[in-house]
Motif scaffolding. Structure first.
Motif, PDB file in Angstrom:
ATOM      1  N   ALA A  77       0.925  -1.023   0.045  1.00 42.63           N
ATOM      2  CA  ALA A  77      -0.020   0.041   0.181  1.00 42.63           C
ATOM      3  C   ALA A  77       0.831   1.219   0.144  1.00 42.63           C
ATOM      4  O   ALA A  77       0.555   2.275  -0.715  1.00 42.63           O
ATOM      5  CB  ALA A  77      -0.973  -0.068   1.124  1.00 42.63           C
ATOM      6  N   ALA A  78       1.918   1.313   0.831  1.00 45.88           N
ATOM      7  CA  ALA A  78       3.034   2.493   0.756  1.00 45.88           C
ATOM      8  C   ALA A  78       3.628   2.576  -0.647  1.00 45.88           C
ATOM      9  O   ALA A  78       3.773   3.700  -1.159  1.00 45.88           O
ATOM     10  CB  ALA A  78       3.847   2.273   1.992  1.00 45.88           C
ATOM     11  N   ALA A  79       4.099   1.419  -0.992  1.00 46.80           N
ATOM     12  CA  ALA A  79       4.918   1.504  -2.300  1.00 46.80           C
ATOM     13  C   ALA A  79       4.145   1.826  -3.446  1.00 46.80           C
ATOM     14  O   ALA A  79       4.483   2.664  -4.255  1.00 46.80           O
ATOM     15  CB  ALA A  79       5.445   0.033  -2.682  1.00 46.80           C
ATOM     16  N   LEU A 137       1.417   3.886  -3.270  1.00 46.41           N
ATOM     17  CA  LEU A 137       0.989   5.313  -3.073  1.00 46.41           C
ATOM     18  C   LEU A 137       2.405   6.272  -3.609  1.00 46.41           C
ATOM     19  O   LEU A 137       2.339   7.035  -4.463  1.00 46.41           O
ATOM     20  CB  LEU A 137       0.915   5.568  -1.845  1.00 46.41           C
ATOM     21  CG  LEU A 137       0.606   7.221  -1.398  1.00 46.41           C
ATOM     22  CD1 LEU A 137      -0.576   7.831  -2.100  1.00 46.41           C
ATOM     23  CD2 LEU A 137       0.613   7.278  -0.048  1.00 46.41           C
ATOM     24  N   ILE A 138       3.631   5.519  -3.273  1.00 47.29           N
ATOM     25  CA  ILE A 138       4.894   6.464  -3.828  1.00 47.29           C
ATOM     26  C   ILE A 138       5.183   6.264  -5.126  1.00 47.29           C
ATOM     27  O   ILE A 138       5.647   7.315  -5.746  1.00 47.29           O
ATOM     28  CB  ILE A 138       5.790   6.228  -2.882  1.00 47.29           C
ATOM     29  CG1 ILE A 138       5.851   6.375  -1.370  1.00 47.29           C
ATOM     30  CG2 ILE A 138       7.222   6.664  -3.202  1.00 47.29           C
ATOM     31  CD1 ILE A 138       6.648   5.840  -0.339  1.00 47.29           C
ATOM     32  N   PHE A 139       5.221   5.041  -5.627  1.00 51.16           N
ATOM     33  CA  PHE A 139       5.693   4.752  -6.935  1.00 51.16           C
ATOM     34  C   PHE A 139       4.584   4.348  -8.011  1.00 51.16           C
ATOM     35  O   PHE A 139       5.165   4.509  -9.162  1.00 51.16           O
ATOM     36  CB  PHE A 139       6.677   3.514  -6.739  1.00 51.16           C
ATOM     37  CG  PHE A 139       7.770   3.517  -5.881  1.00 51.16           C
ATOM     38  CD1 PHE A 139       8.822   4.364  -6.413  1.00 51.16           C
ATOM     39  CD2 PHE A 139       7.697   2.901  -4.792  1.00 51.16           C
ATOM     40  CE1 PHE A 139      10.139   4.544  -5.358  1.00 51.16           C
ATOM     41  CE2 PHE A 139       8.819   3.152  -3.920  1.00 51.16           C
ATOM     42  CZ  PHE A 139       9.920   3.792  -4.219  1.00 51.16           C
ATOM     43  N   VAL A 140       3.576   4.054  -7.732  1.00 54.31           N
ATOM     44  CA  VAL A 140       2.573   3.735  -8.868  1.00 54.31           C
ATOM     45  C   VAL A 140       1.501   4.690  -8.944  1.00 54.31           C
ATOM     46  O   VAL A 140       1.240   5.263 -10.026  1.00 54.31           O
ATOM     47  CB  VAL A 140       2.024   2.297  -8.409  1.00 54.31           C
ATOM     48  CG1 VAL A 140       0.740   1.860  -9.504  1.00 54.31           C
ATOM     49  CG2 VAL A 140       3.084   1.168  -8.645  1.00 54.31           C
ATOM     50  N   THR A 141       0.682   5.124  -8.015  1.00 54.15           N
ATOM     51  CA  THR A 141      -0.413   5.787  -8.332  1.00 54.15           C
ATOM     52  C   THR A 141       0.252   7.580  -8.162  1.00 54.15           C
ATOM     53  O   THR A 141      -0.520   8.135  -8.934  1.00 54.15           O
ATOM     54  CB  THR A 141      -1.270   5.890  -6.862  1.00 54.15           C
ATOM     55  OG1 THR A 141      -1.730   4.528  -6.691  1.00 54.15           O
ATOM     56  CG2 THR A 141      -2.508   6.681  -6.761  1.00 54.15           C
ATOM     57  N   ASN A 142       1.162   7.759  -7.609  1.00 50.14           N
ATOM     58  CA  ASN A 142       1.868   8.946  -7.492  1.00 50.14           C
ATOM     59  C   ASN A 142       1.952   9.580  -8.992  1.00 50.14           C
ATOM     60  O   ASN A 142       2.697   9.110  -9.818  1.00 50.14           O
ATOM     61  CB  ASN A 142       3.351   9.095  -6.817  1.00 50.14           C
ATOM     62  CG  ASN A 142       3.987  10.202  -6.594  1.00 50.14           C
ATOM     63  OD1 ASN A 142       3.257  11.336  -6.981  1.00 50.14           O
ATOM     64  ND2 ASN A 142       4.913  10.284  -5.978  1.00 50.14           N
ATOM     65  N   ARG A 172       7.776   2.113 -12.241  1.00 54.33           N
ATOM     66  CA  ARG A 172       6.563   1.698 -11.764  1.00 54.33           C
ATOM     67  C   ARG A 172       6.495   0.263 -12.159  1.00 54.33           C
ATOM     68  O   ARG A 172       6.004  -0.448 -11.234  1.00 54.33           O
ATOM     69  CB  ARG A 172       5.554   2.277 -12.592  1.00 54.33           C
ATOM     70  CG  ARG A 172       4.120   2.485 -12.095  1.00 54.33           C
ATOM     71  CD  ARG A 172       3.250   3.323 -12.947  1.00 54.33           C
ATOM     72  NE  ARG A 172       3.534   4.595 -12.480  1.00 54.33           N
ATOM     73  CZ  ARG A 172       4.320   5.547 -13.214  1.00 54.33           C
ATOM     74  NH1 ARG A 172       4.261   5.177 -14.425  1.00 54.33           N
ATOM     75  NH2 ARG A 172       4.576   6.622 -12.918  1.00 54.33           N
ATOM     76  N   VAL A 173       6.859  -0.110 -13.243  1.00 54.51           N
ATOM     77  CA  VAL A 173       6.953  -1.696 -13.618  1.00 54.51           C
ATOM     78  C   VAL A 173       7.712  -2.495 -12.930  1.00 54.51           C
ATOM     79  O   VAL A 173       7.628  -3.254 -12.141  1.00 54.51           O
ATOM     80  CB  VAL A 173       7.350  -1.796 -15.183  1.00 54.51           C
ATOM     81  CG1 VAL A 173       7.509  -3.363 -15.453  1.00 54.51           C
ATOM     82  CG2 VAL A 173       6.087  -1.301 -16.008  1.00 54.51           C
ATOM     83  N   ALA A 174       8.943  -1.994 -12.365  1.00 50.12           N
ATOM     84  CA  ALA A 174      10.080  -2.465 -11.436  1.00 50.12           C
ATOM     85  C   ALA A 174       9.690  -2.864 -10.225  1.00 50.12           C
ATOM     86  O   ALA A 174       9.553  -4.079  -9.626  1.00 50.12           O
ATOM     87  CB  ALA A 174      10.982  -1.934 -11.595  1.00 50.12           C
TER      88      ALA A 174
END
Length: 203
Positions: A43-45, A47-52, A61-63
């Motif tokens: 959930a944290a990842a 928020l930071i890397f995908v949804t952001n 994002r893919v990684a």
């Protein structure tokens, strides 16, 4: 002769419309398939890397999705503001494009073939509830075959099977099968036309 008013209870005075007690409904954690720690870390990842929207690199994002178990082929483009419920239940073939704002609410597996386009703000959800019993979670996988194009703001429900190179026009809702090469539209995914001309006997 007097007409009954809409919603009349005449003849069924003893019937009381039930209400399911949601406080006692079975929880959704059965769909997690991972520890609480992993789910919260994801959930944290996410928020930071995908949804952001500020994170502009599709490769990053893919990684991160792969790090959490997503099965993503080479050449996949994954735009910002996307959401993935459980990356370990996401499978995307090579060279597919995932548009900005797409939401994979995948409490069950979502299988996407190669060269598939899922356009902006589309929503793919595998979950529903036992609405006549106890509102427990019910899930079914989604299959999107190679070459399909899910255009903007479509809704694809659990159990959907979208055929090879099919095309969903904007705001289409799919709950069942869409045949290969078909263009469909609307809340009932009505057939519009064939996408490509093909020789008789070919798919």
């Amino acid at each position: 002769m007097a007409l009954k008013k809409p919603g009349s209870t005449e003849g069924r005075e003893n019937f009381i419309t039930p209400v399911i007690n949601l406080a006692s409904a079975p929880g959704e954690r059965a769909a997690w398939d991972r520890s609480r720690f992993t789910v919260y870390l994801w959930a944290a990842a996410e928020l930071i890397f995908v949804t952001n929207a500020w994170q502009v690199s599709s490769k990053v994002r893919v990684a991160v999705l792969r790090l959490f178990g997503a099965d993503i082929g080479p050449g996949v483009v994954f735009r910002p503001r996307t959401r993935v419920k459980f990356p370990w239940k996401l499978h995307i073939g090579a060279d597919s494009w995932i548009g900005e704002g797409v939401w994979f609410h995948n409490q069950d597996h979502i299988y996407i073939g190669h060269d598939v386009v899922v356009s902006q703000e589309s929503f793919l959800t595998t979950g529903s509830h036992a609405h006549r019993v106890d509102m427990r979670l019910l899930t079914r996988p989604i299959h999107v075959h190679s070459g399909a194009w899910i255009t903007s703001r479509c809704i694809v429900l659990g159990g959907a099977n979208i055929g090879r190179s099919a095309l969903l026009q904007p705001m289409t809702v799919v709950a069942g099968d869409v045949k290969a090469n078909a263009i469909v539209r609307g809340p009932q995914a009505e057939f519009v036309a064939f996408r490509f001309r093909v020789k008789e006997g070919n798919e």
